[in-house]
Design a protein around this motif. Sequence first.
Motif, mmCIF file in Angstrom:
data_model
loop_
_atom_site.group_PDB
_atom_site.id
_atom_site.type_symbol
_atom_site.label_atom_id
_atom_site.label_comp_id
_atom_site.label_asym_id
_atom_site.label_seq_id
_atom_site.Cartn_x
_atom_site.Cartn_y
_atom_site.Cartn_z
ATOM 1 N N VAL A 79 0.869 -1.186 0.000
ATOM 2 C CA VAL A 79 0.000 0.000 0.000
ATOM 3 C C VAL A 79 0.896 1.223 0.000
ATOM 4 O O VAL A 79 1.694 1.427 0.913
ATOM 5 N N ARG A 80 0.777 2.048 -1.046
ATOM 6 C CA ARG A 80 1.597 3.258 -1.176
ATOM 7 C C ARG A 80 0.749 4.496 -0.908
ATOM 8 O O ARG A 80 -0.390 4.582 -1.352
ATOM 9 N N ASP A 81 1.334 5.444 -0.190
ATOM 10 C CA ASP A 81 0.680 6.727 0.055
ATOM 11 C C ASP A 81 0.915 7.606 -1.168
ATOM 12 O O ASP A 81 2.062 7.798 -1.589
ATOM 13 N N GLU A 82 -0.153 8.114 -1.743
ATOM 14 C CA GLU A 82 -0.048 8.924 -2.968
ATOM 15 C C GLU A 82 0.657 10.255 -2.732
ATOM 16 O O GLU A 82 1.272 10.806 -3.637
ATOM 17 N N ALA A 83 0.571 10.798 -1.517
ATOM 18 C CA ALA A 83 1.105 12.133 -1.249
ATOM 19 C C ALA A 83 2.559 12.116 -0.763
ATOM 20 O O ALA A 83 3.186 13.158 -0.670
ATOM 21 N N SER A 84 3.089 10.945 -0.437
ATOM 22 C CA SER A 84 4.460 10.889 0.094
ATOM 23 C C SER A 84 5.125 9.596 -0.363
ATOM 24 O O SER A 84 4.590 8.849 -1.166
ATOM 25 N N LEU A 85 6.294 9.333 0.177
ATOM 26 C CA LEU A 85 7.039 8.125 -0.159
ATOM 27 C C LEU A 85 6.762 6.991 0.822
ATOM 28 O O LEU A 85 7.490 6.004 0.853
ATOM 29 N N LYS A 86 5.708 7.140 1.632
ATOM 30 C CA LYS A 86 5.381 6.096 2.604
ATOM 31 C C LYS A 86 4.810 4.879 1.890
ATOM 32 O O LYS A 86 3.994 5.004 0.986
ATOM 33 N N VAL A 87 5.271 3.708 2.326
ATOM 34 C CA VAL A 87 4.769 2.453 1.783
ATOM 35 C C VAL A 87 4.652 1.462 2.935
ATOM 36 O O VAL A 87 5.433 1.487 3.872
ATOM 37 N N SER A 88 3.633 0.653 2.865
ATOM 38 C CA SER A 88 3.402 -0.368 3.872
ATOM 39 C C SER A 88 3.174 -1.688 3.141
ATOM 40 O O SER A 88 2.512 -1.720 2.104
ATOM 41 N N PHE A 89 3.740 -2.775 3.674
ATOM 42 C CA PHE A 89 3.539 -4.087 3.066
ATOM 43 C C PHE A 89 3.663 -5.152 4.130
ATOM 44 O O PHE A 89 4.152 -4.902 5.223
ATOM 45 N N LYS A 90 3.187 -6.329 3.793
ATOM 46 C CA LYS A 90 3.243 -7.456 4.724
ATOM 47 C C LYS A 90 4.348 -8.404 4.284
ATOM 48 O O LYS A 90 4.587 -8.590 3.104
ATOM 49 N N LEU A 91 4.984 -9.016 5.285
ATOM 50 C CA LEU A 91 6.082 -9.950 5.071
ATOM 51 C C LEU A 91 5.699 -11.288 5.685
ATOM 52 O O LEU A 91 5.094 -11.318 6.760
ATOM 53 N N ILE A 92 6.032 -12.384 5.015
ATOM 54 C CA ILE A 92 5.669 -13.719 5.501
ATOM 55 C C ILE A 92 6.819 -14.678 5.224
ATOM 56 O O ILE A 92 7.613 -14.456 4.311
ATOM 57 N N ASP A 93 6.921 -15.721 6.035
ATOM 58 C CA ASP A 93 7.838 -16.816 5.719
ATOM 59 C C ASP A 93 7.003 -18.093 5.618
ATOM 60 O O ASP A 93 6.475 -18.413 4.590
#
Length: 159
Positions: free
Chosen positions: A72-86
């Motif tokens: 998920v990327r923030d359109e107004a900034s360089l913030k990004v969030s994602f999920k990590l799994i093993d």
Amino acid sequence: MNPRRKKRLLAVVAIIFGVGATIGLVLYALQENINLFYTPSELVEGKGPNKEKPHVGQKLRIGGMVVPGSVVRDEASLKVSFKLIDKGPMVTINYQGILPDLFREGQGIVAQGVLVKANEIDAFEVLAKHDEEYMPAEVAEAVKGIKHEKPTYNLDSGN
């Protein structure tokens, strides 16, 4: 005690004190800069035979696969969030900055950051592996002996 022995004794005590102080400062500096490596499963369930978990605010490194559809990327900034799994639970990674060119969903990455919740990390560095053959040493050791199969996950349940 004659003056000559007194000077030698003081010199030996000063050297021992100096060496002790130096060793203490080096150990303190190493403790502050150590970054332990975790997989998402180890982060949530605990690491080692005692199932030790990192504490909130601890610097650490985590490696795993980016869950497809979780970026998920923030359109107004360089913030990004994602999920990590093993092979187990998922962990959320929050990052502000430019991601590596090779970063993509389903790709293995290593993130370095600070634990903010039991399963959430604010990363200050994200590294993506360059091809399917390369794997960081810590990740290779963590997945050694594990049958490599596509992880199962359910985006709706958070795991």
